[in-house]
Design a protein around this motif. Sequence first.
Motif, PDB file in Angstrom:
ATOM      1  N   TYR A 103       0.449   5.502   1.205  1.00 28.73           N
ATOM      2  CA  TYR A 103      -0.364   6.514   1.876  1.00 28.73           C
ATOM      3  C   TYR A 103       0.264   7.883   1.695  1.00 28.73           C
ATOM      4  O   TYR A 103       1.446   8.061   1.944  1.00 28.73           O
ATOM      5  N   GLN A 155       0.825  -1.200   0.000  1.00 30.23           N
ATOM      6  CA  GLN A 155       0.000   0.000   0.000  1.00 30.23           C
ATOM      7  C   GLN A 155       0.860   1.252   0.000  1.00 30.23           C
ATOM      8  O   GLN A 155       2.040   1.211   0.336  1.00 30.23           O
ATOM      9  N   GLU A 174      -1.709  -2.406   9.900  1.00 30.75           N
ATOM     10  CA  GLU A 174      -1.388  -3.151   8.685  1.00 30.75           C
ATOM     11  C   GLU A 174      -0.573  -4.391   9.015  1.00 30.75           C
ATOM     12  O   GLU A 174      -0.692  -5.425   8.378  1.00 30.75           O
TER      13      GLU A 174
END
Length: 138
Positions: free
Chosen positions: A17, A15, A113
């Motif tokens: 961010y 991911q 996470e």
Amino acid sequence: DSRSFIATHYKSTSQSYTNIIYATREDKAHLSEERTRIEQNGGTILTYDDDENDSRVLYTKGKYQMSLAMSRSIGDWEFGEIGVIAKPIVDSLVVEDVVRKEVKRLRLLLQEEDGMACVDDGEEGEDGEEKTCQVIEE
């Protein structure tokens, strides 16, 4: 016609961010205080029906017309006659204060996470050392 901002960014293998946590405003002629100053100095503000946030300051000298996409500018001296100024809006802030909440949010996000939960108050330890995050088992 530039903005400054503070952002955090994290990229893992799965991911990414990015979060803008502070931004200055754009100096646009349609903003109330900018419009007032320019119109009081004889300037004209052009706006467009399809985008009310897109405005221009119109400068007319004889048969020539020019427009400027900002209400504050360094170097466009002729626009100074109609209220466009070179004085910037200056924000003064302590970056640590602005970033502290975002860092805490990001730490929690990243630890979640990894399948963990964490509590961190963002304060320094007793010896002035930065505290490590206390991991709480689920």
